[in-house]
Design a protein around this motif. Structure first.
Motif: not given
Length: 375
Positions: A73, A139, A145-147, A150, A153, A167, A209, A254-255, A257
């Motif tokens: 991250q 989590t 995470p998608t980016s 995460w 954000n 989230g 999330n 981007q935030s 999961t």
């Protein structure tokens, strides 16, 4: 008794009209808040340290696949606390290998006890107590995470009075109708809890999330009020601890999961049975609110069919049905765009009907539910 007689038609039409108005109130007054939500672009000047909490039991494959994404991250100061909860596979060895390479990883190990069995809530409490930083981000071990944005954000909201950040925890796309049904169910639940939170009526979050203050956790004595229930480490805690004005929502793509969806109807049914056990513990106002949504939906469809059968004000009834459907599609389209689930839009009317029948079956089956397992 002649059910096509006008007085009976009028009664059913009144029921239909009331359900129609309640449904519109939910879609236009509540769910539109997510559908047309615009995120504030201002970012805080400083980002406070965060502890990411992950519980893992026999998750060696997922640790290998997803832990590097968590550790990568883009964030100035954070740690990852992984609770190795009685794993019998290679989870412990793999975590030790990661820890040798990255000092930000902290391992907390729970060993099996022949005299005491525990659930996920105990593992989470151990992880939270072992966290070094005052802000926590939760989590699951099977989530990615998608980016690498995460963490940034999710944690940016804590620059103000926020104590909880909600989230979105999506499910991975795959082929087959079951996958679409599961993903729509996850989307529809998220649309509800995120929209209600934006309306100042927060009632739940999802542990895939979810972020909150460590101090908030201890102020509410953790999971003490519902420790005996297997589920509820996320939704029941949020339901109890959320205060209006101190909850934020994060829906940047981007935030998110992402986790793998169940592959069989039996697995999904069992999972839903476990999740739905927490609903009776919600605050009364939240149960009334969600009950009105569910009951009005059922009355709307059943009275619609009855009115068509009676041939009572057919064109008016069809017009009202079409208006509700178009409103729903408009709101779904906006909310699905926010949550990156727009491929589900075309399936939404039929899946909504299927779930309307599935949920009562799941609720009824819980009467005979046996004690659930940790996972």
């Amino acid at each position: 008794m002649n059910l096509t007689h006008p007085p009976y038609g009028l009664i059913v039409f009144c029921v239909f009209s009331l359900a129609f108005l309640i449904q519109l109130a939910f879609y236009l007054g509540v769910f539109s808040r997510l559908a047309f939500f615009k995120k504030k672009k201002d970012q805080p000047e400083t980002l406070e340290p965060v502890s990411i909490i992950i519980c893992a039991r026999n998750e060696d494959d997922n640790i290998v696949a997803f832990l590097p994404l968590v550790l990568s991250q883009d964030y100035p100061e954070f740690q990852v606390v992984v609770v190795n909860d009685c794993s019998a596979d290679n989870t412990g060895d793999i975590l030790e290998e990661f820890a040798r390479k990255d000092s930000r990883l902290k391992i907390v190990t729970i060993k099996p006890d022949d005299y005491y069995s525990h659930g996920k809530k105990f593992a989470l409490m151990v992880g939270i107590k072992g966290a070094d930083y005052p802000t926590l981000l939760m989590t699951d071990a099977d989530c990615r995470p998608t980016s690498n944005q995460w963490l940034k954000n999710m944690s940016a909201h804590f620059s103000g009075p926020a104590e909880i950040v909600l989230g979105y925890g999506a499910h991975e796309r795959s082929k087959g109708f079951l996958n679409k049904l599961i993903r729509f169910d996850v989307f529809f639940i998220a649309m509800q809890y995120l929209s209600f939170s934006l309306a100042g009526k927060t009632y739940m979050g999802v542990g895939r999330n979810l972020a909150y203050r460590k101090e908030l956790f201890f102020r509410h004595k953790g999971f003490a009020s519902h420790y005996e229930i297997v589920s509820g480490d996320d939704d029941l805690f949020v339901n109890e601890a959320a205060v209006k004005g101190r909850v934020e929502v994060e829906v940047d793509h981007q935030s998110f999961t992402v986790t793998k969806a169940k592959k069989t109807w039996t697995e999904w049914f069992r999972q839903k049975k476990r999740h739905i056990t927490t609903w009776p513990r919600y605050k009364t106002s939240h149960k009334v609110m969600l009950g009105m949504l569910s009951v009005s939906q059922s009355f709307f469809f059943f009275s619609f069919v009855a009115l068509l059968f009676m041939h009572f004000l057919t064109y008016v009834v069809l017009g009202m049905f079409a208006f509700r459907l178009l409103t729903q599609i408009l709101i779904f389209n906006g909310a699905m765009r926010r949550l990156n689930e727009r491929d589900l839009l075309v399936y939404s009317p039929i899946i909504e009907l299927i779930l309307m029948f599935v949920y009562p079956v799941i609720t009824l089956s819980n009467t005979f539910q046996r004690k659930s397992k940790w996972n």
